[in-house]
Design a protein around this motif. Structure first.
Motif, PDB file in Angstrom:
ATOM      1  N   GLU A 186       0.835  -1.207   0.000  1.00  0.00           N
ATOM      2  CA  GLU A 186       0.000   0.000   0.000  1.00  0.00           C
ATOM      3  C   GLU A 186       0.869   1.256   0.000  1.00  0.00           C
ATOM      4  O   GLU A 186       0.555   2.246  -0.673  1.00  0.00           O
ATOM      5  N   HIS A 189       2.261   1.684  -3.420  1.00  0.00           N
ATOM      6  CA  HIS A 189       1.206   2.179  -4.305  1.00  0.00           C
ATOM      7  C   HIS A 189       1.017   3.688  -4.122  1.00  0.00           C
ATOM      8  O   HIS A 189       0.854   4.432  -5.097  1.00  0.00           O
ATOM      9  N   LYS A 213       1.899   0.684 -12.296  1.00  0.00           N
ATOM     10  CA  LYS A 213       1.029   0.513 -11.144  1.00  0.00           C
ATOM     11  C   LYS A 213       1.460  -0.722 -10.355  1.00  0.00           C
ATOM     12  O   LYS A 213       1.740  -1.767 -10.916  1.00  0.00           O
ATOM     13  N   THR A 214       1.520  -0.592  -9.050  1.00  0.00           N
ATOM     14  CA  THR A 214       1.894  -1.711  -8.185  1.00  0.00           C
ATOM     15  C   THR A 214       0.697  -2.618  -7.965  1.00  0.00           C
ATOM     16  O   THR A 214      -0.357  -2.162  -7.518  1.00  0.00           O
ATOM     17  N   GLU A 216      -1.926  -5.022  -6.282  1.00  0.00           N
ATOM     18  CA  GLU A 216      -2.369  -5.125  -4.883  1.00  0.00           C
ATOM     19  C   GLU A 216      -2.521  -6.588  -4.511  1.00  0.00           C
ATOM     20  O   GLU A 216      -2.966  -7.414  -5.312  1.00  0.00           O
TER      21      GLU A 216
END
Length: 219
Positions: A186, A189, A213-214, A216
């Protein structure tokens, strides 16, 4: 509470996106235990029995009951979704193996600095090296039943900025270790979104300079 490892899980054929996280910290803070508790496969570890020959170089203050030690690294795996896989590397804690850390940091998405609040100074080197490499990290205080410290006291002792997440955990517990990793993802992100927003505001930004984008983690 004993550490637990799930049954062997085959890597999905669709997995084509490997991500890497490193767990670092001082000697005997629980890095091997954390990787073992949360990995979906039987972890690879390089633990060896400690001998009298190492007494002159390994400082056992606060960890006198420790009988084995990691001499290279620990390795575990977590599937995030059908395509993305998270690989966990636990770094050795003794000073004589620190030369391995720079190689372990290569290609790392982020890191968990695991600390024993009874020996906070043992984590200084880990934080210093991560900052030197520009690797994002969070700090997790492993519960050894030591003296209680306030969050501010820990931040001051580690010279930790307010931005870096600081959490408590029990590295033996799968759900607790998983929470630590989710907190790191998180945080990564959040950093990624900040860079993306900054790049979007910059007219000279190109798609190549914008961060990916990381992924999740799944529950």
């Amino acid at each position: 509470m004993d550490s637990a490892t799930s049954d062997r899980t085959a890597l999905r054929a669709t997995a084509d996106n490997g991500l890497k996280i490193v767990v670092v910290g001082g000697f005997g803070v629980g890095k091997t235990t954390m990787v073992r508790s949360v990995s979906e496969i039987r972890p690879l570890n390089t633990e060896e029995t400690m001998t009298r020959a190492g007494e002159a170089v390994d400082h056992l203050d606060g960890v006198h009951s420790k009988t084995s030690t990691t001499v290279a690294f620990d390795f575990g795996r977590i599937s995030l979704d059908e395509r993305s896989v998270l690989y966990l590397f636990g770094a050795p804690g003794q000073e004589r193996f620190w030369f391995l850390w720079d190689r372990l940091f290569s290609g790392t998405l982020g890191a968990v600095v695991l600390v024993d609040t009874r020996r906070l100074s043992d984590s200084w080197y880990a934080i210093d090296r991560l900052e030197h490499h520009g690797t994002p990290f969070i700090v997790a205080c492993n519960d050894f039943g030591g003296p209680l410290h306030t969050e501010q006291q820990i931040r001051e002792a580690l010279d930790l900025s307010d931005e870096v997440p600081l959490v408590e955990c029990d590295a033996r517990d799968r759900s607790s270790s998983k929470y630590v990793l989710i907190t790191l993802v998180e945080y990564l992100h959040t950093l990624s979104r900040r860079r993306l927003d900054a790049a979007t505001d910059d007219p000279s930004a190109t798609p190549e300079t914008m961060p990916e984008k990381t992924p999740e983690p799944t529950p």
